[in-house]
Design a protein around this motif. Structure first.
Motif, mmCIF file in Angstrom:
data_model
loop_
_atom_site.group_PDB
_atom_site.id
_atom_site.type_symbol
_atom_site.label_atom_id
_atom_site.label_comp_id
_atom_site.label_asym_id
_atom_site.label_seq_id
_atom_site.Cartn_x
_atom_site.Cartn_y
_atom_site.Cartn_z
ATOM 1 N N GLU A 15 -3.381 -6.318 -3.208
ATOM 2 C CA GLU A 15 -4.361 -5.490 -3.242
ATOM 3 C C GLU A 15 -3.831 -4.091 -2.841
ATOM 4 O OE1 GLU A 15 -7.246 -6.468 -0.545
ATOM 5 O OE2 GLU A 15 -7.644 -8.586 -1.388
ATOM 6 N N SER A 16 -4.630 -3.072 -3.292
ATOM 7 C CA SER A 16 -4.085 -1.700 -3.398
ATOM 8 C C SER A 16 -4.036 -1.113 -1.844
ATOM 9 C CB SER A 16 -5.148 -0.788 -3.859
ATOM 10 O OG SER A 16 -5.465 -0.897 -5.335
ATOM 11 N N GLY A 17 -3.214 -0.280 -1.590
ATOM 12 C CA GLY A 17 -2.880 0.043 -0.225
ATOM 13 C C GLY A 17 -1.636 1.079 0.124
ATOM 14 N N ILE A 18 -1.251 1.023 0.767
ATOM 15 C CA ILE A 18 0.119 1.900 1.120
ATOM 16 C C ILE A 18 1.292 1.205 1.306
ATOM 17 C CG2 ILE A 18 -1.569 3.764 2.218
ATOM 18 C CD1 ILE A 18 -0.513 2.672 4.781
ATOM 19 N N ALA A 30 14.525 4.153 -2.037
ATOM 20 C CA ALA A 30 13.321 3.537 -1.137
ATOM 21 C C ALA A 30 13.112 2.002 -1.238
ATOM 22 C CB ALA A 30 11.926 4.259 -1.494
ATOM 23 N N VAL A 31 13.339 1.367 -0.018
ATOM 24 C CA VAL A 31 13.154 0.149 0.130
ATOM 25 C C VAL A 31 11.679 -0.158 0.470
ATOM 26 C CG1 VAL A 31 14.136 -2.236 0.970
ATOM 27 C CG2 VAL A 31 15.396 -0.183 0.377
ATOM 28 N N VAL A 32 10.843 -0.821 -0.343
ATOM 29 C CA VAL A 32 9.435 -1.031 0.025
ATOM 30 C C VAL A 32 9.544 -2.516 0.694
ATOM 31 C CG1 VAL A 32 7.344 -1.558 -0.844
ATOM 32 C CG2 VAL A 32 8.721 0.004 -1.875
ATOM 33 N N LEU A 33 9.086 -2.794 1.873
ATOM 34 C CA LEU A 33 9.150 -3.986 2.652
ATOM 35 C C LEU A 33 7.789 -4.830 2.390
ATOM 36 C CD1 LEU A 33 11.193 -2.994 5.802
ATOM 37 C CD2 LEU A 33 11.884 -4.214 3.871
ATOM 38 N N ALA A 34 6.450 -3.966 2.458
ATOM 39 C CA ALA A 34 5.267 -4.740 2.698
ATOM 40 C C ALA A 34 4.039 -3.742 2.281
ATOM 41 C CB ALA A 34 4.837 -4.998 3.933
ATOM 42 N N VAL A 35 2.748 -4.211 1.684
ATOM 43 C CA VAL A 35 1.998 -3.218 1.239
ATOM 44 C C VAL A 35 0.803 -3.464 2.393
ATOM 45 C CG1 VAL A 35 0.159 -3.014 -0.156
ATOM 46 C CG2 VAL A 35 2.721 -3.489 -0.956
ATOM 47 N N VAL A 36 0.147 -2.421 3.031
ATOM 48 C CA VAL A 36 -0.804 -2.254 4.063
ATOM 49 C C VAL A 36 -2.186 -2.284 3.194
ATOM 50 C CG1 VAL A 36 -1.814 -1.419 5.893
ATOM 51 C CG2 VAL A 36 0.542 -1.482 5.678
ATOM 52 N N HIS A 37 -2.850 -2.997 3.349
ATOM 53 C CA HIS A 37 -4.287 -3.017 2.623
ATOM 54 C C HIS A 37 -5.389 -2.552 3.345
ATOM 55 C CE1 HIS A 37 -2.308 -6.123 0.500
ATOM 56 N NE2 HIS A 37 -2.378 -7.180 1.484
ATOM 57 N N PHE A 38 -6.363 -1.936 2.492
ATOM 58 C CA PHE A 38 -7.586 -1.338 2.913
ATOM 59 C C PHE A 38 -8.360 -2.396 3.626
ATOM 60 C CE2 PHE A 38 -6.140 1.506 -0.778
ATOM 61 C CZ PHE A 38 -5.903 2.692 0.118
ATOM 62 N N PRO A 39 -9.261 -2.188 4.593
ATOM 63 C CA PRO A 39 -9.266 -0.638 5.214
ATOM 64 C C PRO A 39 -8.487 -0.755 6.477
ATOM 65 C CG PRO A 39 -11.151 -2.085 5.868
ATOM 66 C CD PRO A 39 -10.238 -2.937 4.840
ATOM 67 N N PHE A 40 -8.028 0.543 6.709
ATOM 68 C CA PHE A 40 -7.075 0.593 7.879
ATOM 69 C C PHE A 40 -7.163 1.963 8.607
ATOM 70 C CE2 PHE A 40 -4.689 1.927 4.034
ATOM 71 C CZ PHE A 40 -4.309 2.982 4.573
ATOM 72 N N ILE A 41 -6.868 1.970 9.804
ATOM 73 C CA ILE A 41 -6.819 3.439 10.509
ATOM 74 C C ILE A 41 -5.443 3.906 10.566
ATOM 75 C CG2 ILE A 41 -7.583 4.365 12.665
ATOM 76 C CD1 ILE A 41 -9.464 2.069 13.128
ATOM 77 N N PRO A 42 -5.473 5.037 10.095
ATOM 78 C CA PRO A 42 -4.025 5.662 9.770
ATOM 79 C C PRO A 42 -3.419 5.671 11.419
ATOM 80 C CG PRO A 42 -5.279 6.920 8.580
ATOM 81 C CD PRO A 42 -6.137 5.829 9.278
#
Length: 576
Positions: A15-18, A30-42
């Motif tokens: 899912e979309s995220g950072i 840049a080595v991407v390790l994981a995707v953080v999903h919405f919703p989250f608190i920065p």
């Protein structure tokens, strides 16, 4: 400037995220390790990443945003993802989006804090995060024409592999957790297997502690002063069975130790030793079950005495042939008869010794068969020692013949120097000039003539018994080679190379997935496994025995001069 983005293939449907990963500025990667999903608190994301960075020592940060348009169709999503760059403030801010209804991906970068933003060429590299996580990158074994360039490529790859391998704590949280942060990575669907492995590790701790105590007790007994007395110390140093038992005792102490392996090489060594021990004991138990089935021990004991009698009869016929005119050669009859009767008497003693032990041979073999439960290598070493004991008379014949022949060879060489007015200087270890009187030359001539005419008879006996001794040495050498192969072969590494070749990585290769104008170049990173020869060379286990260091020239020289040869040499042992 070329920007390389390593994206895990397990996050295709995330899912979309950072994007969370590591930025390697030296390589512009840049080595991407994981995707953080919405919703989250920065703020929670920053605290979580700082905790991960403290534990793993990897500079993990938010690299950019990920948009999966198949799941998110709002127009304001892209603007919101761009605004996240001001919160996390990573330079450059990477934006990756998957276009709906097509296989094309768009990847761009934002440099808000740069006064002169430059157009960057982006290469999107997909990698299997699970394989990279579990693999171990090996340095190149061969010598390349440009070692500096080869070492630089290896260091770049190792930085990527180490980044994924050292981020284990990041993979402990997945999208199914109830916490405030939900991640997608390679272990999101397989964390149950890791729990089972951890439970097995915890269950093995008491067994290893008990085994360590028993092994410490056995090792203390072996190192006590009782083992330093003459008979026991002599047997422990000469019998290959004792050497093999000591070698296996060291292996058991190593694998039962509760100390964690400091690196991947030591871990693989423990695994190789464990599999080698397991296979060795399994083969030994199979051999033991075969021996005790259908009374094969009794049949073997009944066959051993006739075979020994047959060998003794063949040796007697050989000596009778040597005491005559072998191959039409005229020998010195007096010396020939003395040597022949001397060796015939030894054969008679040997036959009496064998028949004296005949009532106990079956019992001895029965107890020897039980030792196969300690491993096939122990059984093979016992077989080698039994061969050495059963052919002890041949060894005696060889030693007698070799010493007599060596004495005559060195005597002739010394007398030959006398004729030339030379002598061997023992202190300076060289040949010096020397003047001899008439009596010395006369006695030297008589001794030289006697030794020269007796040499053919001695050389013939020496030649025959040396050939017999070499036959026994070859048989024992083949047995020791088999034992050495079983001790040193890295079976676990070879099985790992056969079943999961990505675990032993020699390098990587890239396959082009898509190349189109206006789109980022998409590559697939695949792992090149080590070759089987490199696996054996890298993970071969050390053994207690080593090959003889003598070359063929040195061996032939020893045979010509009558020096004793041995089937096997042990490290740290001085040979005569």
């Amino acid at each position: 400037m070329v920007l390389k983005v390593f994206f895990p293939s397990c996050c295709f449907s995330a899912e979309s995220g950072i994007l969370v990963g590591r930025w390697i500025s030296e390589q512009s990667s840049a080595v991407v390790l994981a995707v953080v999903h919405f919703p989250f608190i920065p703020l929670q994301v920053k605290q979580y990443l700082s905790e991960v960075q403290r534990v793993t020592k990897v500079k993990v940060s938010v690299l950019g945003s990920w948009s999966n348009s198949k799941q998110e169709k709002e127009e304001s999503l892209s603007e919101f993802l761009e605004d996240l760059g001001t919160i996390f403030s990573h330079e450059p801010w990477i934006q990756i989006s998957r276009e709906g209804g097509s296989n094309f991906w768009s990847c761009s970068t934002l440099q808000k804090h740069s006064n002169n933003p430059k157009e960057e060429e982006i290469i999107l590299v997909y990698y299997d995060q699970r394989k990279v996580m579990l693999s171990h990158l090996h340095p190149p074994l061969d010598t390349a024409p440009s070692p500096d360039h080869r070492a630089g490529d290896a260091s770049k790859l190792s930085a990527i592999f180490d980044t994924v391998a050292n981020s284990k704590i990041l993979f402990m949280t997945d999208r199914y957790d109830d916490g405030p942060i939900k991640l997608t990575h390679w272990q999101s669907d397989g964390i149950e297997a890791s729990i089972i492995v951890e439970l097995m590790k915890q269950a093995s701790v008491p067994a290893c502690m008990l085994l360590t105590c028993l092994l410490s007790l056995v090792s203390g007994i072996c190192k006590s002063r009782v083992m330093n007395f003459w008979p026991l110390s002599f047997l422990w140093s000469k019998l290959s069975t004792c050497e093999q038992l000591g070698h296996r005792l060291q292996h058991l102490q190593l694998i039962s130790s509760n100390k964690k392996a400091p690196n991947q090489t030591q871990l693989m060594r423990k695994a190789n030793i464990f599999v080698s021990l397991l296979l060795d004991v399994a083969l030994g138990i199979l051999l033991m079950s075969w021996l005790y089935r259908k009374n094969r021990i009794g049949h073997l004991a009944d066959t051993l005495i006739p075979v020994a009698d047959h060998v003794a009869e063949e040796l007697q016929e050989l000596l009778q042939w040597l005491m005559g005119a072998p191959a039409g050669l005229k020998m010195n009859r007096a010396l020939d008869q003395v040597l022949g009767r001397f060796f015939l008497y030894h054969i008679h003693l040997w036959i009496s010794y064998i028949h004296l032990l005949s009532p106990f041979i079956e019992m001895i073999l029965w107890y020897v068969g039980l030792s196969a439960c300690l491993g096939l290598t122990v059984a093979l070493c016992i077989l080698s020692d039994i061969i050495a004991l059963l052919t002890f008379h041949i060894y005696c014949f060889y030693v007698y013949g070799a010493r007599l022949y060596c004495l005559k060879i060195y005597g002739l060489s010394s007398l030959w120097r006398l004729f030339r007015g030379k002598k061997w200087n023992v202190l300076r270890q060289r040949v010096d000039s020397c003047s001899y009187d008439l009596d010395q030359l006369f006695i030297g001539t008589l001794l030289f003539t006697i030794l020269l005419f007796l040499l053919p008879t001695t050389a013939l006996y020496y030649l025959v018994f040396t050939l017999l001794r070499l036959l026994v040495v070859i048989v024992q050498g083949l047995i020791h080679l088999l034992v050495d192969l079983m001790n040193s072969l890295p079976l676990y590494s070879l099985l790992l190379r056969l079943c999961r070749s990505y675990r032993l990585a020699a390098g990587v290769k890239f396959r082009v997935l898509e190349q189109q104008d206006g789109k980022p170049l998409r590559l697939l990173m695949q792992i090149n496994p080590l070759s089987y020869g490199s696996v054996v060379h890298t993970y071969r286990l050390p053994t207690y025995s080593c090959y003889p260091k003598d070359s063929w020239t040195s061996l032939c020289k020893k045979l010509f001069l009558g020096e004793l040869i041995y089937p096997w040499k042990h490290k740290g042992e001085k040979q005569d």
